[in-house]
Design an enzyme around this catalytic site. Structure first.
Site, PDB file in Angstrom:
ATOM      1  N   ASP A 129       0.782  -1.245   0.000  1.00 36.73           N
ATOM      2  CA  ASP A 129       0.000   0.000   0.000  1.00 36.73           C
ATOM      3  C   ASP A 129       0.812   1.293   0.000  1.00 36.73           C
ATOM      4  O   ASP A 129       0.475   2.215  -0.728  1.00 36.73           O
ATOM      5  CB  ASP A 129      -0.975  -0.013   1.191  1.00 36.73           C
ATOM      6  CG  ASP A 129      -2.034   1.065   1.079  1.00 36.73           C
ATOM      7  OD1 ASP A 129      -2.385   1.431  -0.043  1.00 36.73           O
ATOM      8  OD2 ASP A 129      -2.505   1.531   2.123  1.00 36.73           O
ATOM      9  N   CYS A 209     -13.962  12.698  -1.899  1.00 34.62           N
ATOM     10  CA  CYS A 209     -14.110  11.391  -1.246  1.00 34.62           C
ATOM     11  C   CYS A 209     -13.945  11.538   0.266  1.00 34.62           C
ATOM     12  O   CYS A 209     -12.953  12.096   0.745  1.00 34.62           O
ATOM     13  CB  CYS A 209     -13.067  10.432  -1.809  1.00 34.62           C
ATOM     14  SG  CYS A 209     -13.023   8.828  -0.985  1.00 34.62           S
TER      15      CYS A 209
END
Length: 369
Positions: A129, A209
């Site tokens: 990630d 978002c």
């Protein structure tokens, strides 16, 4: 060797695994460039600075010959959308309620990588990630699922709930076939987004978002998006949770990723009182800890403002004198939603920070209860 490798990965807690070539996603570079050109990354400047390496695994490591993608199911044991109706309590994203997945998965990847080198040779690198690796398109090419219209990976077996990790190796391994896109005409994820963060299917504008806003964004959250946040204080699961493919999902089997009891439905009144030491203690070993106390309390104050519960106003009023301008500004907004105009004006005070003064001015210029 590949079959034994995948079996080894399952023994170490991974639920799916597949192999792809480092050049399997030639379109990734252009998609990333468009995302950056649109400014859709917001203030995540690291996406720009790593763009050249992020566009292809070969740009990151020219010696890589195979990319092993692994997925670990973290499916919740209850509907993550239920908490949105409890306005005095905080909604925390499923992935953040347990131990930090970065540390757990990276340790497991290193075990598997060491085993691979010991048994097959070659060289390896592992990523989870935080590196310049586009895991989702690589996972799709490795057959773990497909990128849905919400841009996240969707699995026929585990729905939207997979943590991803990658092992780059100099070994030549047999590859897997990609999974075809099975979204069809469904728009559930797009229509569920509270802040309309999808300008079109398969494209995300991070600036709208809630996950980005509550985690990555460092300043005050834009005023026109605060009400839509509801009680979401860290991340957002809406687009993931409504995916119809979740009908096949199952609760994750890794105990360390399971939700801690204290984070299932914490009270806003408790979270807003956290000082720095208490924040660090409560969120030790979780991914929430990296946001810091001030940004976290900012989010909690927005949730308090959205609660409609005037009994929470004293919690916000106390923070008008907080050391952090970010927290003071959020407290102003929360109070503007919970106090009458007369009560709110009685609280007005000068502030040395221009941003906080702007919050006062904006609140007084808008209709108050």
């Amino acid at each position: 060797m590949k079959a034994t490798l995948i079996e080894r990965a399952r023994e170490r807690g991974f639920d799916v695994a597949g192999v792809t070539r480092p050049d399997a996603v030639p379109e990734a570079k252009a998609r990333l460039e468009r995302f950056l050109a649109d400014g859709a990354h917001g203030d995540m400047a690291w996406l720009e600075t790593t763009a050249a390496r992020r566009g292809s695994p070969l740009a990151l490591w020219p010696d890589v010959r195979s990319v092993i993608m692994l997925g670990m199911n973290y499916g919740p044991d209850q509907n993550p959308l239920d908490i949105l109706q409890q306005r005095r309590r905080a909604a925390i994203s499923v992935y953040a309620k347990g131990d930090d997945y970065h540390e757990l998965i990276k340790a497991r990847l290193k075990e598997i990588a060491r085993w691979l080198v010991a048994n097959a040779g070659g060289d390896v690198k592992v990523f989870v990630d935080t590196a310049a690796v586009m895991e989702k398109p690589l996972a799709a090419k490795a057959g773990l699922g497909w990128q849905g219209k919400h841009t996240n990976l969707v699995s026929r077996q585990f729905g939207s709930w997979l943590f991803l990790g990658a092992i780059f190796t100099t070994l030549e391994l047999p590859t897997d076939e990609p999974v075809s896109d099975s979204c069809g005409s469904c728009r559930a994820c797009l229509d569920a987004c509270p802040t309309a963060a999808f300008p079109e299917p398969y494209r995300l504008d991070a600036r709208r978002c809630i996950s980005y806003l509550t985690i990555e964004h460092k300043g005050p959250i834009p005023r026109d998006l605060r009400a839509a946040m509801g009680n979401r204080i860290y991340g957002c699961d809406d687009c993931l949770a409504v995916c119809p493919w979740n009908k096949f999902a199952q609760a994750g089997r890794e105990a360390k990723l399971a939700a801690r009891d204290a984070l299932r439905a914490p009270k806003l009144a408790d979270l807003v009182r956290l000082d720095d030491a208490q924040f660090r203690a409560l969120f030790t070993k979780t991914s929430i800890k990296r946001t810091g106390r001030d940004r976290f309390v900012r989010n909690v104050l927005y949730a308090i403002g959205n609660s409609g519960d005037a009994s929470l106003a004293p919690e916000a009023e106390r923070l008008l004198d907080d050391a952090s301008p970010l927290v003071r500004g959020a407290a102003v907004w929360a109070l503007s939603r919970l106090k009458s105009r007369e009560e709110f004006m009685a609280l007005k005070r000068d502030d040395e920070d221009a941003g906080v003064r702007e919050e006062w001015d904006a609140a007084l210029a808008s209709p108050l209860p």
